[in-house]
Design a protein around this motif. Structure first.
Motif, PDB file in Angstrom:
ATOM      1  N   ASP A  68       0.848  -1.187   0.000  1.00  0.00           N
ATOM      2  CA  ASP A  68       0.000   0.000   0.000  1.00  0.00           C
ATOM      3  C   ASP A  68       0.883   1.238   0.000  1.00  0.00           C
ATOM      4  O   ASP A  68       2.003   1.219   0.523  1.00  0.00           O
ATOM      5  N   THR A  69       0.391   2.289  -0.618  1.00  0.00           N
ATOM      6  CA  THR A  69       1.156   3.531  -0.747  1.00  0.00           C
ATOM      7  C   THR A  69       0.221   4.724  -0.593  1.00  0.00           C
ATOM      8  O   THR A  69      -0.892   4.714  -1.136  1.00  0.00           O
ATOM      9  N   THR A  70       0.657   5.716   0.159  1.00  0.00           N
ATOM     10  CA  THR A  70      -0.089   6.962   0.316  1.00  0.00           C
ATOM     11  C   THR A  70       0.763   8.112  -0.197  1.00  0.00           C
ATOM     12  O   THR A  70       1.938   8.233   0.163  1.00  0.00           O
ATOM     13  N   GLU A  71       0.154   8.936  -1.022  1.00  0.00           N
ATOM     14  CA  GLU A  71       0.867  10.053  -1.636  1.00  0.00           C
ATOM     15  C   GLU A  71       0.053  11.332  -1.503  1.00  0.00           C
ATOM     16  O   GLU A  71      -1.173  11.320  -1.616  1.00  0.00           O
ATOM     17  N   VAL A  72       0.723  12.452  -1.237  1.00  0.00           N
ATOM     18  CA  VAL A  72       0.086  13.770  -1.286  1.00  0.00           C
ATOM     19  C   VAL A  72       0.722  14.553  -2.424  1.00  0.00           C
ATOM     20  O   VAL A  72       1.903  14.356  -2.747  1.00  0.00           O
ATOM     21  N   HIS A  73      -0.046  15.420  -3.052  1.00  0.00           N
ATOM     22  CA  HIS A  73       0.477  16.200  -4.172  1.00  0.00           C
ATOM     23  C   HIS A  73      -0.160  17.578  -4.208  1.00  0.00           C
ATOM     24  O   HIS A  73      -1.260  17.801  -3.687  1.00  0.00           O
ATOM     25  N   GLY A  74       0.539  18.504  -4.836  1.00  0.00           N
ATOM     26  CA  GLY A  74       0.046  19.867  -4.972  1.00  0.00           C
ATOM     27  C   GLY A  74       0.760  20.581  -6.096  1.00  0.00           C
ATOM     28  O   GLY A  74       1.902  20.266  -6.427  1.00  0.00           O
ATOM     29  N   GLY A  75       0.080  21.538  -6.696  1.00  0.00           N
ATOM     30  CA  GLY A  75       0.677  22.289  -7.803  1.00  0.00           C
ATOM     31  C   GLY A  75      -0.355  23.184  -8.439  1.00  0.00           C
ATOM     32  O   GLY A  75      -1.292  23.651  -7.780  1.00  0.00           O
ATOM     33  N   ALA A  76      -0.232  23.427  -9.742  1.00  0.00           N
ATOM     34  CA  ALA A  76      -1.150  24.339 -10.417  1.00  0.00           C
ATOM     35  C   ALA A  76      -1.181  24.063 -11.909  1.00  0.00           C
ATOM     36  O   ALA A  76      -0.233  23.516 -12.483  1.00  0.00           O
ATOM     37  N   ARG A  77      -2.291  24.466 -12.521  1.00  0.00           N
ATOM     38  CA  ARG A  77      -2.451  24.449 -13.976  1.00  0.00           C
ATOM     39  C   ARG A  77      -2.565  25.886 -14.448  1.00  0.00           C
ATOM     40  O   ARG A  77      -3.286  26.691 -13.849  1.00  0.00           O
ATOM     41  N   PHE A  78      -1.866  26.226 -15.518  1.00  0.00           N
ATOM     42  CA  PHE A  78      -1.877  27.560 -16.097  1.00  0.00           C
ATOM     43  C   PHE A  78      -2.350  27.452 -17.544  1.00  0.00           C
ATOM     44  O   PHE A  78      -1.952  26.522 -18.262  1.00  0.00           O
ATOM     45  N   GLY A  79      -3.170  28.405 -18.006  1.00  0.00           N
ATOM     46  CA  GLY A  79      -3.633  28.296 -19.374  1.00  0.00           C
ATOM     47  C   GLY A  79      -4.306  29.545 -19.882  1.00  0.00           C
ATOM     48  O   GLY A  79      -4.470  30.544 -19.165  1.00  0.00           O
ATOM     49  N   THR A  80      -4.699  29.493 -21.137  1.00  0.00           N
ATOM     50  CA  THR A  80      -5.425  30.584 -21.781  1.00  0.00           C
ATOM     51  C   THR A  80      -6.212  29.988 -22.939  1.00  0.00           C
ATOM     52  O   THR A  80      -6.243  28.766 -23.119  1.00  0.00           O
ATOM     53  N   GLN A  81      -6.873  30.835 -23.711  1.00  0.00           N
ATOM     54  CA  GLN A  81      -7.533  30.372 -24.917  1.00  0.00           C
ATOM     55  C   GLN A  81      -7.482  31.470 -25.963  1.00  0.00           C
ATOM     56  O   GLN A  81      -7.364  32.656 -25.643  1.00  0.00           O
ATOM     57  N   MET A  82      -7.542  31.063 -27.234  1.00  0.00           N
ATOM     58  CA  MET A  82      -7.437  32.008 -28.345  1.00  0.00           C
ATOM     59  C   MET A  82      -8.204  31.460 -29.536  1.00  0.00           C
ATOM     60  O   MET A  82      -8.548  30.273 -29.581  1.00  0.00           O
ATOM     61  N   ARG A  83      -8.476  32.347 -30.493  1.00  0.00           N
ATOM     62  CA  ARG A  83      -9.165  31.947 -31.703  1.00  0.00           C
ATOM     63  C   ARG A  83      -8.163  31.584 -32.788  1.00  0.00           C
ATOM     64  O   ARG A  83      -7.143  32.239 -32.968  1.00  0.00           O
ATOM     65  N   TRP A  84      -8.441  30.498 -33.507  1.00  0.00           N
ATOM     66  CA  TRP A  84      -7.647  30.072 -34.655  1.00  0.00           C
ATOM     67  C   TRP A  84      -8.629  29.722 -35.762  1.00  0.00           C
ATOM     68  O   TRP A  84      -9.360  28.745 -35.662  1.00  0.00           O
ATOM     69  N   MET A  85      -8.660  30.583 -36.810  1.00  0.00           N
ATOM     70  CA  MET A  85      -9.696  30.492 -37.837  1.00  0.00           C
ATOM     71  C   MET A  85     -11.065  30.536 -37.140  1.00  0.00           C
ATOM     72  O   MET A  85     -11.373  31.471 -36.441  1.00  0.00           O
ATOM     73  N   ASP A  86     -11.885  29.500 -37.299  1.00  0.00           N
ATOM     74  CA  ASP A  86     -13.206  29.491 -36.654  1.00  0.00           C
ATOM     75  C   ASP A  86     -13.242  28.623 -35.407  1.00  0.00           C
ATOM     76  O   ASP A  86     -14.320  28.281 -34.917  1.00  0.00           O
TER      77      ASP A  86
END
Length: 362
Positions: A257-275
């Protein structure tokens, strides 16, 4: 020839000691549970992004707003803040040219098809894994208010891995999972239960062929909060925990058995490309093994001071209001050696690619 000379416990111990790379453990969590967790998180990200694109969930204002501290939310009329008296109109964009169609009901349904390939290296031994997963998710809009949602996800799939080295190990690993997730504003939380089966065929020069079967069981919980900024930029920090157990054939004897803790972040954006709408994002998380054991008498199989990372880069494309796709590259590995290395323990470095298709209807 199926290997029966060992007892189920001894065979499990043999797998841990000799064929450790076949499990391709990344921080103590098997590669198969890692693959499933990654599939589920990508689906949840797609759900959250889709609800925001449809203006069902409002962008975060940078604070938790639950109807206190000046919020204009009225518990007696949940849709008053949107200026409408029809709950289904509150789930739609205005009828502007090119706008996404209104949601016809308080439910969204989606089918997903995901495939991936991964390569893991442990002490110079390479394991290649390919996987295919199908998933179905249902989202109920409007649980405690008009702008929150509850999502249920079911997955089923299979993985196939090949390990070289002194022993050749070929593994087939079907798995399934169930996830429930809640979203309101910037806040989201999810819980996933995972069950897997493995069948490994071992062969090599001087070794009689052997077949070893096993099972795994795991749970992963996460909490995230998304902060939205101008120019469609967002940051989504998150924390979570993963617990996993390994068993001999038919869940006969608990192996580890294994126990793990984790933490961090997601970074992002959005844009138009053609339609089309393009959504690039980057995720970086750190994990630490807080507890691990094997067979109850062998002792720790992973140093509890082991710290590692999970990083990924992803590009999602919204082809239509109903159809999206994504491709992601990822890496998992140790951030540094433990202060007191454990004899026989070798950390695993994993890199891979995952791609998915998603279709939504309501």
């Amino acid at each position: 020839m199926k290997f029966r000379a060992f007892s189920s416990v001894a065979a499990a111990a043999f797998t841990l000691m000799v064929a450790q790379p076949a499990a391709a453990q990344s921080g103590g969590i098997s590669i198969y549970q890692e693959i499933n967790n990654n599939v589920v998180q990508n689906i949840l990200q797609n759900v959250r992004d889709q609800l925001r694109r449809r203006d069902i969930v409002l962008p975060s204002s940078g604070r938790l707003a639950f109807g206190v501290g000046g919020s204009d939310f009225d518990n007696r009329d949940p849709f008053a803040a949107r200026g409408v008296d029809d709950p289904f109109r509150a789930l739609a964009y205005a009828k502007a040219p090119g706008a996404i169609p209104a949601v016809a009901s308080g439910w969204l349904y989606s089918g997903n098809l995901i495939g991936g390939v991964d390569r893991s290296m442990t002490a110079g031994i390479v394991t290649d894994t390919s996987s295919v997963t199908g998933a179905f998710d249902v989202t109920k809009i409007g649980i405690f208010a008009g702008d929150d949602a509850l999502t249920f996800i079911g997955t089923g799939g299979g993985s196939w891995s090949h390990q070289g080295g002194l022993l050749t190990v070929d593994t087939t690993a079907p798995s399934t999972s169930v996830t429930v997730a809640y979203l309101r504003g910037g806040l989201s939380a999810d819980l996933t239960s995972f069950v897997g089966w493995t069948r490994s065929t071992l062969s090599g020069s001087g070794f009689a062929p052997a077949v070893i079967e096993g099972n795994s069981l795991g749970f992963t919980g996460n909490v995230q909060y998304r902060f939205d900024f101008p120019f469609s930029v967002f940051i989504e920090p998150g924390i979570g925990m993963t617990y996993s157990e390994g068993y001999s054939e038919n869940f006969g004897t608990k192996i580890s058995d294994t126990t793990e803790v984790h933490g961090g972040a997601r970074f992002g954006t959005q844009m138009r490309w053609m339609d089309y709408t393009v959504q690039p994002s980057v995720s970086l998380f750190a994990y630490q093994i807080t507890d691990s054991s094997a067979l109850g008498v062998v002792g720790p199989i992973i140093p509890t001071s082991a710290i590692g990372y999970r990083g990924s880069g992803k590009i999602a494309v919204v082809w239509s209001p109903s159809f999206t796709s994504y491709i992601e590259v990822h890496a998992i590995g140790p951030a540094g050696g433990p202060s007191k290395p454990l004899a026989g323990y070798s950390p695993t470095q994993t890199t891979g690619v995952q791609a998915g298709l998603r279709y939504t209807w309501n």
